[in-house]
Design an enzyme around this catalytic site. Structure first.
Site, PDB file in Angstrom:
ATOM      1  N   HIS A 121       1.669   1.967  -3.564  1.00 16.84           N
ATOM      2  CA  HIS A 121       0.565   2.701  -4.209  1.00 16.84           C
ATOM      3  C   HIS A 121       0.616   4.173  -3.796  1.00 16.84           C
ATOM      4  CE1 HIS A 121      -1.776  -0.408  -6.190  1.00 16.84           C
ATOM      5  NE2 HIS A 121      -1.877  -1.147  -5.100  1.00 16.84           N
ATOM      6  N   GLU A 128       0.835  -1.209   0.000  1.00 19.08           N
ATOM      7  CA  GLU A 128       0.000   0.000   0.000  1.00 19.08           C
ATOM      8  C   GLU A 128       0.869   1.259   0.000  1.00 19.08           C
ATOM      9  OE1 GLU A 128      -2.868  -0.544  -0.851  1.00 19.08           O
ATOM     10  OE2 GLU A 128      -3.069  -2.655  -0.292  1.00 19.08           O
TER      11      GLU A 128
HETATM   12 ZN    ZN Z   1      -2.519  -3.167  -5.083  1.00 13.92          ZN
END
Ligand code: ZN
Length: 502
Positions: free
Chosen positions: A271, A268
């Protein structure tokens, strides 16, 4: 009205829509991390209200008029210019929104909301019979949606194109077939090898508070800005771009599994590094937005796997992990590194290692395609699923919950979404190889705690570019080569060849 004035109107419209969207993102973050149990019904109504506003904004006839007023003008002649990129994407969104009749949009929203709830209730009970009619309804609506949208080669393309613009099933199939062939060979070599790295050492006791501290420390060291984000616990990890200065991540802790929360946090954070690197001056317009789900996933997988599961990375962080967790004090670095890279075919996609993960995706792609095309029916899905699991991974699910009902995607109407995971892995390996060619050995830098050169490279080549280019042209521009599975295959062969001795 001049083309410049039409463009300014469209830009303003786009930014205002983005504010509504970001309010929705914040509501979504709250719903998945903080909301009291009795607040869900009111939250659904808030989302419905927002969806209504968004639909009327997306189909506003003035958007069409202003697009007509700017298309063909000097302002958008250079396809690389900010104006041309924005107009290209506004046109795409507008045409797509107009093609979906309102009754179909409403029926889809209702069927997928009900489908998700039915899935949540039926999955723990392994109750396929209860879930099946909901899924059948969703599939029939998604088939109708493909017909309404139109498609290049086959109905599946209409769905794929939403997540990965320009991509088609026929274009993807040969790439994925090459990946499958190579992965099956690597898996055979692993099975035939005598070496067995074990994940036992990462399944010892890891107190949650220590995991949280260590996850934060690493995310920050990689470049995630905690003054422009936050990390919270949740049931299903996700990241969310609420706006400039606010890109949040979540993770899920299990005190008997170090890998789960740690690699979810890295994933994450990957991202979020993309989100924090998008060009703020273009926020609210396509030029400031991410390219596609596949490119987004390339950033998460790059930090999670190519960086976070590398030996160089752990040369730097392992002493800190040993200091944080008594369970690791006596465990040598090489044993730990083997443990976070154990390859073990399993039934569940989200728990899969780097080698078997893409086989889970292939299976889904090969079922979704005929399902949307009408050649496979919902009632035949479980059997088709189990046969492929047996063929690719040598395992046969003994129930529906660990088989065809394991993912939420289909219940939520997300067909065409899965291939973006494998595309992300392919893009990640290709970007990483190029970064290494430009910067020199990255693992040596990681071992010295030096992660900034890689992030700076990604910021310049990918993050700051927003949605200037679609995924395939972007890969070509950044790496000088068309998308190819070669980089992922070479990376996996080298890494697992070293770990498993083949
Ligand atoms: Zn992902």
């Amino acid at each position: 009205m001049t083309p410049e004035a039409a463009y300014q109107w469209l830009a303003q419209h786009s930014r205002e829509t983005a504010y509504y969207e970001s309010m929705g993102q914040l509501l979504g973050w709250d719903q998945r991390t903080q909301i009291p149990i009795k607040g869900h019904a009111h939250r659904h109504n808030q989302f419905a209200m927002l969806a209504k506003w968004m639909h009327s904004r997306a189909t506003d006839p003035r958007v069409g008029e202003h697009l007509a007023g700017v298309e063909g003008a000097e302002l958008v002649r250079d396809p690389n210019s900010t104006a041309a990129v924005n107009v290209r994407e506004w046109r795409r969104d507008y045409d797509r929104a107009l093609k979906i009749p309102e009754d179909l949009a409403v029926a889809l929203a209702k069927a997928t909301a009900e489908g998700e709830t039915a899935w949540e209730q039926a999955r723990p009970d392994n109750d396929w019979a209860a879930f099946k009619p909901f899924l059948a309804r969703i599939v029939s609506l998604k088939r109708a949606e493909a017909q309404a949208l139109g498609y290049a080669g086959e109905p599946y393309d209409a769905h794929l194109d939403l997540f990965e613009p320009g991509e088609t099933a026929a274009g993807l199939a040969p790439l994925l077939a090459q990946v499958r062939e190579a992965l099956v060979k690597i898996l055979e070599a692993i099975n035939a090898s005598g070496r067995r790295p074990s994940s036992e050492v990462v399944r010892r006791h890891f107190p949650v508070a220590g995991q949280e501290r260590f996850g934060r420390l690493v995310a920050q060291r990689l470049g995630y800005d905690f003054d422009a984000g936050r990390l919270d616990p949740t049931a299903h990890p996700f990241s969310v771009e609420i706006g400039p200065g606010d890109v949040r991540i979540t993770t899920r802790y299990d005190e008997h599994n170090f890998s789960q929360a740690f690699f979810s946090t890295l994933h994450e954070a990957g991202h979020a590094l993309y989100g924090q690197g998008l060009p703020e001056e273009h926020w609210g317009t396509p030029r400031g937005a991410p390219v596609s789900l596949g490119i987004h996933e390339s950033q998460s997988r790059l930090w999670e796997n190519l960086v976070g599961r590398s030996l160089g990375f752990w040369r730097y962080f392992y002493p800190q992990a040993q200091a944080a967790f008594p369970a690791l004090r006596e465990v040598p670095l090489e044993v730990f590194h083997g443990a976070v890279n154990e390859v073990r075919p399993s039934l569940i996609r989200t728990e899969a290692d780097e080698v078997t993960y893409n086989l889970h995706i292939l299976l889904r792609f090969e079922l979704e395609r005929p399902l949307m095309g009408g050649d496979l029916q919902v009632e035949d899905l479980p059997g088709a699923w189990n046969d492929r699991m047996a063929a690719y991974l040598g395992l046969r699910p003994s129930d529906y919950a660990q088989g065809v009902m394991q993912d939420v995607h289909w219940a939520a109407g997300l067909f065409g979404y899965f291939p973006t995971y494998t595309l992300g892995n392919l893009y990640a390996a290709q970007f990483y190889a190029r970064a290494e060619a430009d910067l020199g050995s990255l693992e040596e830098k990681f071992a010295a705690g030096d992660f900034a050169p890689l992030l700076t490279w990604l910021r310049a080549k990918i993050h700051s570019q927003g949605n200037r280019l679609w995924a395939r042209p972007l890969v070509k521009e950044v790496t000088g080569e068309d998308l190819t599975p070669r980089f992922l295959v070479t990376y996996l062969q080298r890494k697992f060849g070293a770990l498993y001795g083949f």
